[in-house]
Design a protein around this motif. Sequence first.
Motif, PDB file in Angstrom:
ATOM      1  N   LEU A   3      84.970  -4.029  -0.070  1.00  0.00           N
ATOM      2  CA  LEU A   3      84.692  -5.330   0.513  1.00  0.00           C
ATOM      3  C   LEU A   3      84.834  -6.338  -0.612  1.00  0.00           C
ATOM      4  O   LEU A   3      84.104  -6.263  -1.599  1.00  0.00           O
ATOM      5  N   VAL A   4      85.763  -7.258  -0.467  1.00  0.00           N
ATOM      6  CA  VAL A   4      86.065  -8.207  -1.544  1.00  0.00           C
ATOM      7  C   VAL A   4      85.814  -9.622  -1.041  1.00  0.00           C
ATOM      8  O   VAL A   4      86.538 -10.125  -0.169  1.00  0.00           O
ATOM      9  N   GLU A   5      84.784 -10.243  -1.604  1.00  0.00           N
ATOM     10  CA  GLU A   5      84.437 -11.613  -1.229  1.00  0.00           C
ATOM     11  C   GLU A   5      85.231 -12.615  -2.067  1.00  0.00           C
ATOM     12  O   GLU A   5      85.562 -12.343  -3.224  1.00  0.00           O
ATOM     13  N   SER A   6      85.465 -13.769  -1.483  1.00  0.00           N
ATOM     14  CA  SER A   6      86.100 -14.873  -2.201  1.00  0.00           C
ATOM     15  C   SER A   6      85.647 -16.187  -1.566  1.00  0.00           C
ATOM     16  O   SER A   6      85.081 -16.186  -0.472  1.00  0.00           O
ATOM     17  N   GLY A   7      85.918 -17.285  -2.282  1.00  0.00           N
ATOM     18  CA  GLY A   7      85.625 -18.595  -1.730  1.00  0.00           C
ATOM     19  C   GLY A   7      84.394 -19.268  -2.282  1.00  0.00           C
ATOM     20  O   GLY A   7      84.106 -20.420  -1.943  1.00  0.00           O
ATOM     21  N   GLY A   8      83.632 -18.582  -3.109  1.00  0.00           N
ATOM     22  CA  GLY A   8      82.460 -19.207  -3.697  1.00  0.00           C
ATOM     23  C   GLY A   8      82.851 -20.244  -4.740  1.00  0.00           C
ATOM     24  O   GLY A   8      84.017 -20.385  -5.088  1.00  0.00           O
ATOM     25  N   GLY A   9      81.842 -20.979  -5.202  1.00  0.00           N
ATOM     26  CA  GLY A   9      82.114 -21.988  -6.221  1.00  0.00           C
ATOM     27  C   GLY A   9      81.002 -23.013  -6.285  1.00  0.00           C
ATOM     28  O   GLY A   9      79.914 -22.812  -5.750  1.00  0.00           O
ATOM     29  N   LEU A  10      81.309 -24.114  -6.938  1.00  0.00           N
ATOM     30  CA  LEU A  10      80.362 -25.218  -7.115  1.00  0.00           C
ATOM     31  C   LEU A  10      80.698 -26.326  -6.116  1.00  0.00           C
ATOM     32  O   LEU A  10      81.864 -26.733  -6.018  1.00  0.00           O
ATOM     33  N   SER A  34      78.090  -8.612   8.144  1.00  0.00           N
ATOM     34  CA  SER A  34      77.020  -9.560   7.841  1.00  0.00           C
ATOM     35  C   SER A  34      77.263 -10.225   6.493  1.00  0.00           C
ATOM     36  O   SER A  34      77.991  -9.700   5.653  1.00  0.00           O
ATOM     37  N   TRP A  35      76.619 -11.343   6.321  1.00  0.00           N
ATOM     38  CA  TRP A  35      76.519 -12.013   5.018  1.00  0.00           C
ATOM     39  C   TRP A  35      75.037 -12.062   4.641  1.00  0.00           C
ATOM     40  O   TRP A  35      74.193 -12.447   5.455  1.00  0.00           O
ATOM     41  N   TYR A  36      74.774 -11.676   3.413  1.00  0.00           N
ATOM     42  CA  TYR A  36      73.446 -11.765   2.824  1.00  0.00           C
ATOM     43  C   TYR A  36      73.538 -12.658   1.593  1.00  0.00           C
ATOM     44  O   TYR A  36      74.617 -12.917   1.082  1.00  0.00           O
ATOM     45  N   ARG A  37      72.382 -13.110   1.130  1.00  0.00           N
ATOM     46  CA  ARG A  37      72.359 -13.856  -0.119  1.00  0.00           C
ATOM     47  C   ARG A  37      71.123 -13.477  -0.922  1.00  0.00           C
ATOM     48  O   ARG A  37      70.119 -13.017  -0.362  1.00  0.00           O
ATOM     49  N   ASP A  89      70.653 -23.488  -0.848  1.00  0.00           N
ATOM     50  CA  ASP A  89      71.651 -22.492  -0.448  1.00  0.00           C
ATOM     51  C   ASP A  89      72.283 -21.811  -1.660  1.00  0.00           C
ATOM     52  O   ASP A  89      73.057 -20.862  -1.504  1.00  0.00           O
ATOM     53  N   THR A  90      71.974 -22.298  -2.845  1.00  0.00           N
ATOM     54  CA  THR A  90      72.505 -21.687  -4.064  1.00  0.00           C
ATOM     55  C   THR A  90      72.051 -20.236  -4.161  1.00  0.00           C
ATOM     56  O   THR A  90      70.857 -19.942  -4.092  1.00  0.00           O
ATOM     57  N   ALA A  91      73.012 -19.329  -4.298  1.00  0.00           N
ATOM     58  CA  ALA A  91      72.713 -17.895  -4.337  1.00  0.00           C
ATOM     59  C   ALA A  91      74.009 -17.130  -4.566  1.00  0.00           C
ATOM     60  O   ALA A  91      75.103 -17.708  -4.508  1.00  0.00           O
ATOM     61  N   VAL A  92      73.869 -15.838  -4.794  1.00  0.00           N
ATOM     62  CA  VAL A  92      75.009 -14.938  -4.717  1.00  0.00           C
ATOM     63  C   VAL A  92      75.093 -14.447  -3.278  1.00  0.00           C
ATOM     64  O   VAL A  92      74.094 -13.967  -2.726  1.00  0.00           O
ATOM     65  N   THR A 114      77.063 -22.250  -5.729  1.00  0.00           N
ATOM     66  CA  THR A 114      76.146 -23.159  -6.403  1.00  0.00           C
ATOM     67  C   THR A 114      76.271 -24.540  -5.774  1.00  0.00           C
ATOM     68  O   THR A 114      77.372 -25.105  -5.729  1.00  0.00           O
ATOM     69  N   VAL A 115      75.152 -25.050  -5.278  1.00  0.00           N
ATOM     70  CA  VAL A 115      75.124 -26.372  -4.671  1.00  0.00           C
ATOM     71  C   VAL A 115      74.324 -27.284  -5.602  1.00  0.00           C
ATOM     72  O   VAL A 115      73.119 -27.115  -5.776  1.00  0.00           O
ATOM     73  N   SER A 116      75.026 -28.219  -6.199  1.00  0.00           N
ATOM     74  CA  SER A 116      74.394 -29.066  -7.206  1.00  0.00           C
ATOM     75  C   SER A 116      75.171 -30.360  -7.364  1.00  0.00           C
ATOM     76  O   SER A 116      76.403 -30.380  -7.223  1.00  0.00           O
TER      77      SER A 116
END
Length: 117
Positions: A3-10, A34-37, A89-92, A114-116
């Motif tokens: 399972l390879v996630e992508s699309g995260g960022g700041l 599902s999505w977990y954090r 919402d900032t999390a892995v 990361t939401v900042s």
Amino acid sequence: VQLVESGGGLVQPGGSLRLSCAASGFTFSSYYMSWYRQTPRKARELVARITSTGGTTDYADSVKGRFSISRDNAKRTVYLQMNSLRTEDTAVYYCNGAAVRGAWGYWGQGTQVTVSS
């Protein structure tokens, strides 16, 4: 199994991100996805879940109305559209696939959101 996630960022508060999770090595179309954090201060929590056909979705109360989970069984991919992002919402974010609802199943490596300002 992968399972390879992508699309995260700041992203700034109020912004949007779309996470993707590409699956291989198991019968994707038969699995709950599902999505977990998780953050350093909190246990891993369920964010959103979708049934194998995509007919039913569940969300954590904290993201209802802001996040949307979807899947494309032909592409073996599950998505998480995140709008109106907040600092909390900032999390892995981790992708999970399970044959039975709530089972441990398979996990991705996680993607940082990361939401900042």
